[in-house]
Design a protein around this motif. Sequence first.
Motif, mmCIF file in Angstrom:
data_model
loop_
_atom_site.group_PDB
_atom_site.id
_atom_site.type_symbol
_atom_site.label_atom_id
_atom_site.label_comp_id
_atom_site.label_asym_id
_atom_site.label_seq_id
_atom_site.Cartn_x
_atom_site.Cartn_y
_atom_site.Cartn_z
ATOM 1 N N GLU A 1 66.106 53.367 75.562
ATOM 2 C CA GLU A 1 67.008 52.213 75.549
ATOM 3 C C GLU A 1 66.478 51.142 74.584
ATOM 4 O O GLU A 1 67.223 50.580 73.776
ATOM 5 N N ALA A 2 65.171 50.875 74.663
ATOM 6 C CA ALA A 2 64.571 49.864 73.779
ATOM 7 C C ALA A 2 64.680 50.291 72.321
ATOM 8 O O ALA A 2 64.977 49.484 71.438
ATOM 9 N N GLN A 3 64.455 51.574 72.072
ATOM 10 C CA GLN A 3 64.548 52.052 70.688
ATOM 11 C C GLN A 3 65.981 51.975 70.165
ATOM 12 O O GLN A 3 66.211 51.676 68.992
ATOM 13 N N GLY A 4 66.951 52.272 71.023
ATOM 14 C CA GLY A 4 68.355 52.170 70.592
ATOM 15 C C GLY A 4 68.677 50.758 70.139
ATOM 16 O O GLY A 4 69.278 50.546 69.072
ATOM 17 N N ALA A 5 68.243 49.776 70.921
ATOM 18 C CA ALA A 5 68.488 48.374 70.555
ATOM 19 C C ALA A 5 67.737 48.018 69.278
ATOM 20 O O ALA A 5 68.251 47.311 68.407
ATOM 21 N N HIS A 6 66.527 48.546 69.161
ATOM 22 C CA HIS A 6 65.714 48.230 67.985
ATOM 23 C C HIS A 6 66.350 48.829 66.720
ATOM 24 O O HIS A 6 66.390 48.175 65.662
ATOM 25 N N ALA A 7 66.815 50.061 66.824
ATOM 26 C CA ALA A 7 67.468 50.689 65.662
ATOM 27 C C ALA A 7 68.687 49.873 65.244
ATOM 28 O O ALA A 7 68.944 49.675 64.050
ATOM 29 N N ALA A 8 69.441 49.376 66.219
ATOM 30 C CA ALA A 8 70.614 48.562 65.901
ATOM 31 C C ALA A 8 70.196 47.288 65.167
ATOM 32 O O ALA A 8 70.843 46.868 64.203
ATOM 33 N N ARG A 9 69.090 46.694 65.599
ATOM 34 C CA ARG A 9 68.629 45.477 64.923
ATOM 35 C C ARG A 9 68.165 45.790 63.499
ATOM 36 O O ARG A 9 68.357 44.993 62.580
ATOM 37 N N SER A 10 67.578 46.971 63.305
ATOM 38 C CA SER A 10 67.202 47.383 61.946
ATOM 39 C C SER A 10 68.446 47.558 61.079
ATOM 40 O O SER A 10 68.456 47.186 59.910
ATOM 41 N N VAL A 11 69.503 48.141 61.664
ATOM 42 C CA VAL A 11 70.765 48.298 60.920
ATOM 43 C C VAL A 11 71.293 46.922 60.528
ATOM 44 O O VAL A 11 71.669 46.680 59.373
ATOM 45 N N ALA B 1 64.824 41.063 59.806
ATOM 46 C CA ALA B 1 64.204 42.357 60.111
ATOM 47 C C ALA B 1 63.488 42.260 61.456
ATOM 48 O O ALA B 1 62.803 41.264 61.732
ATOM 49 N N PRO B 2 63.639 43.263 62.318
ATOM 50 C CA PRO B 2 63.103 43.153 63.675
ATOM 51 C C PRO B 2 61.602 43.396 63.789
ATOM 52 O O PRO B 2 61.041 43.250 64.858
ATOM 53 N N GLY B 3 60.962 43.822 62.711
ATOM 54 C CA GLY B 3 59.535 44.146 62.831
ATOM 55 C C GLY B 3 59.358 45.537 63.399
ATOM 56 O O GLY B 3 60.337 46.239 63.682
ATOM 57 N N PRO B 4 58.105 45.963 63.579
ATOM 58 C CA PRO B 4 57.875 47.327 64.056
ATOM 59 C C PRO B 4 58.299 47.510 65.512
ATOM 60 O O PRO B 4 58.217 46.566 66.299
ATOM 61 N N THR B 5 58.754 48.701 65.834
ATOM 62 C CA THR B 5 59.124 49.000 67.218
ATOM 63 C C THR B 5 57.869 49.034 68.082
ATOM 64 O O THR B 5 56.794 49.415 67.626
ATOM 65 N N ASP B 6 58.011 48.606 69.312
ATOM 66 C CA ASP B 6 56.890 48.614 70.246
ATOM 67 C C ASP B 6 56.902 49.952 70.965
ATOM 68 O O ASP B 6 57.822 50.232 71.734
ATOM 69 N N PRO B 7 55.911 50.783 70.732
ATOM 70 C CA PRO B 7 55.959 52.142 71.299
ATOM 71 C C PRO B 7 55.533 52.221 72.747
ATOM 72 O O PRO B 7 55.311 53.292 73.249
ATOM 73 N N ALA B 8 55.355 51.101 73.426
ATOM 74 C CA ALA B 8 54.825 51.166 74.782
ATOM 75 C C ALA B 8 55.935 51.293 75.806
ATOM 76 O O ALA B 8 56.716 50.370 75.983
ATOM 77 N N PRO B 9 56.038 52.429 76.478
ATOM 78 C CA PRO B 9 57.045 52.558 77.517
ATOM 79 C C PRO B 9 56.578 51.876 78.788
ATOM 80 O O PRO B 9 55.393 51.812 79.069
ATOM 81 N N SER B 10 57.489 51.365 79.527
ATOM 82 C CA SER B 10 57.155 50.833 80.842
ATOM 83 C C SER B 10 58.009 51.609 81.819
ATOM 84 O O SER B 10 59.209 51.431 81.885
ATOM 85 N N THR B 11 57.431 52.516 82.505
ATOM 86 C CA THR B 11 58.231 53.428 83.310
ATOM 87 C C THR B 11 57.438 53.887 84.520
ATOM 88 O O THR B 11 56.237 53.687 84.594
ATOM 89 N N ALA B 12 58.129 54.468 85.446
ATOM 90 C CA ALA B 12 57.444 54.934 86.649
ATOM 91 C C ALA B 12 57.938 56.325 87.006
ATOM 92 O O ALA B 12 59.112 56.624 86.881
#
Length: 390
Positions: free
Chosen positions: A311-321, A330-341
Motif C-alpha cells: 500500500e505504501a509503495q503504491g502511494a509512493h509510486a503515484a507521488r513519483s508519477v 519528488a517524493p524522495g526514496p521509498t522507505d523499505p521498512a514494513p510495519s506488519t504483524a
Amino acid sequence: MGRGPLSGSAPPPPYRSELGNARHDTRSRHRCRSCGAAAVRELAQHEEITTTAIIDTETTPYNRTLVNKAVATGLLEPHHAHLPVLSAPPVRDRVQAMDPQEQTVHLRSGARVDYDALIVATGSVPRALPPGITSPAALESGRVTHLHSLDDALRVRGVLDRTPSPRVLIYGAGFIGAETAGILRDAGCRVTLAASSPIPGATAFGAQVAGQLSQAHRDTVDTHFGHALTRLELVESELHAEFTDGRVIAADLAITALGTRPHSPSPWGGAIAVDSRLRSRDHENVYAAGGVAVHETDGTTWRIDHWSDAEAQGAHAARSVLASLGRADAPGPTDPAPSTAHRSTSTSISLLDTQADSGIRAPSLPVPSFSPTTELVGSSESAAWTPAPT
Ligand SMILES: Cc1cc2nc3c(=O)[nH]c(=O)nc-3n(C[C@H](O)[C@H](O)[C@H](O)COP(=O)(O)OP(=O)(O)OC[C@H]3O[C@@H](n4cnc5c(N)ncnc54)[C@H](O)[C@@H]3O)c2cc1C
C-alpha cells in the motif's frame, strides 16, 4: 471444527485500503488492489490527471491477508474480504502485454490503452512444487493447494468441511505456512508443518530467532523439518507425502507454502527492477510497486511482499508519477521498512519499522492463545533480522 460462517456484517479487516475516485486527465494506468488502490487514492487528489485502473475481469479486488486468516476456515465468506469499489468504474479486463516503447497496454479483449505513465501493481504468485512431485491423481483430487487466493481458501474449506478432524500437511514454514498452521490447528485440524530446512526462517530471521520459532512450532503442531518433500500420491482417498528421509505422512489436505515470486505480464513476465523512487530501471515512464517490484540497495536486491508495504509503495509510486509530470515535488526514496504483524503457530511476530521516528509497534492480529511473543525488528524481508530488546 469450531468454524462457521458469520451472519450479519463482517468485522473490519485487519488492514484497511481505500479505493479513490478515478477521474483525472494526463494518463496513468495501473491494476487495482491494495497497492493499486493506494496509487489511485493518491492520484485522485489531482483532478487534472486521468487515472485508469485496470482490474482483472475474473476477480473483485479483495484483502488477500484474509484468505488464510478467515475465509479458509469459514470465519468470513469471500465477499466479506472484498475491498470497496472504485467510485468511477475501472476497466474490467486482463492485461495481456505492455509495450513500454509505444507506451500502450494490450488487454485480453483486444482493446489497448495508451499511457503517459504506467504503474504496474500485479503482485506475486505462489511458488510451485518442482514438477513431478505431485501425482496427477493427487492434483485432480483437489486435496493439494496453495493458499494465495480466495479460490484456494474455498478449496481448503471444502476439504475441511467434508472431513471430520482433518489431517493437514503444510509444506513450507515461512510466514504463510506457519501462520496457517496455527489457524488450522485452532480450527480443530491435526496439523503437520514440514519444511526442507532444519531451521525454517534462518535466512530471513537469523539462526537465533528462527531457532526460537522452530521450537514454538514444535510445541504447537507436529513438525517435520530438515527433509524435502519428494512425492505426493493419492492412495484411496488420502494423500501420502514422502520425504527425503523416507518418512511418509498421511493427510487429507496438503497446503504448499513455498513463498511467492513476482508476477507481471510481458515484456517482464516476472520481477520489475525499480530505483528508489519506484521507477523501472529499464523503461521510461514505467513504475512498479508492491509484490512485483524488486529493489536494489548497495548491490543487494530485495523485495517486500507485505500488505501495508504494498500500500505504501503504491502511494509512493503515484507521488513519483506526479513529480515526473511536474505536479508535485519528488517524493524522495521509498522507505523499505514494513510495519506488519503475523502470527506464527503460537507466536505473534511484529515486524517493526525501525526507520519510523516513533518506532511504534505494528498491532498484533486478533488471534487467541499467543504463548511466547517474539518481536522481530528489521527493515526488509531479506534484511538481517534481530530480536527486539525486551
Ligand atoms: C494467505 C496470505 C496471507 C497474507 N497475510 C499477510 C499479513 O498478515 N500481513 C501482510 O503484511 N501481508 C500478508 N500477505 C501478503 C500480502 O497479501 C501481499 O504482500 C499483498 O497483497 C501484495 O499486494 P500487491 O498489490 O502487490 O499484489 P496483489 O495483492 O497480489 O494484487 C495484485 C493484483 O493484480 C491483479 N493482476 C495480476 N495480473 C494481472 C493482469 N495481467 N491483468 C490485470 N490484473 C492483474 C491481480 O488480480 C491482483 O488483483 C498475505 C498473503 C497471503 C497469500
